[in-house]
Design an enzyme around this catalytic site. Structure first.
Site, PDB file in Angstrom:
ATOM      1  CB  CYS A   1      -1.472  -0.880  10.282  1.00 15.20           C
ATOM      2  SG  CYS A   1      -2.437  -0.570   8.801  1.00 15.20           S
ATOM      3  CG  LEU A   2       1.524  -4.081   5.809  1.00 10.81           C
ATOM      4  CD1 LEU A   2       1.099  -4.914   4.594  1.00 10.81           C
ATOM      5  CD2 LEU A   2       2.988  -4.270   6.118  1.00 10.81           C
TER       6      LEU A   2
ATOM      7  CG  HIS B   1      -7.549  -1.168   6.835  1.00 11.49           C
ATOM      8  ND1 HIS B   1      -6.977   0.081   6.898  1.00 11.49           N
ATOM      9  CD2 HIS B   1      -6.652  -2.022   7.393  1.00 11.49           C
ATOM     10  CE1 HIS B   1      -5.791  -0.009   7.463  1.00 11.49           C
ATOM     11  NE2 HIS B   1      -5.562  -1.270   7.783  1.00 11.49           N
TER      12      HIS B   1
END
Length: 160
Positions: A91-92, A137
């Site tokens: 995940c960024l 998210h």
């Protein structure tokens, strides 16, 4: 179009529920454009608005041409899941960690495109994983919450 700052864990915005977009505006178009630019700059395959500090139900994904290239979804809702896959996710917003996550092998998502038209996308494999990850998210769920194992990837593997 601009590159936006990617919010990192443990920023509380990542744990919030994003709000539905009531109508498409020029600001939503700009958000979509900026999110795509930010995702590409960071070499990611997906990005949700909360990851850039905006609590709107907006996601962008690009799992490659074989999956249809850039996909923009406003107010996405997963309406069907089938099968199972198990594999690594990153995940960024959580740099330096990966996790082994169990997801549906195939899923169908509906939402709006940038013009407010309802669209439905059926994704398999990587695209299905990406859809589920990005919709999570929007609900304040991170892969850390659903991973069966979390680890630091071996940098030697990236060079192979």
């Amino acid at each position: 179009m601009a590159i936006r700052f990617i919010v990192k864990e443990p920023d509380p915005v990542l744990r919030e529920h994003a709000k539905p977009v009531p109508k498409i505006t020029p600001n939503i178009h700009k958000l979509l454009d900026d999110m795509a630019d930010t995702m590409y700059e960071a070499q990611g395959v997906g990005l949700a608005a909360p990851q850039v500090g905006i609590l709107k139900r907006v996601i962008v994904m690009d799992c490659g041409e074989e999956y249809g290239g850039l996909i923009e979804l406003i107010n996405p809702e997963i309406i069907k899941k089938e099968g199972e896959q198990f594999g690594p996710e990153g995940c960024l917003s959580i740099p330096g960690l990966q996790g082994d996550v169990r997801r549906a092998q195939k899923c169908t998502v509906k939402g709006w495109d940038r013009n407010g038209q309802e669209i439905e996308i059926e994704g398999e494999e990587l695209l299905a994983r990406c859809i589920q990850h990005e919709v999570d998210h929007l609900n304040g769920v991170l892969f850390l919450d659903v991973a069966e194992r979390v680890y630091r990837p071996d940098p030697e593997e990236d060079r192979a």
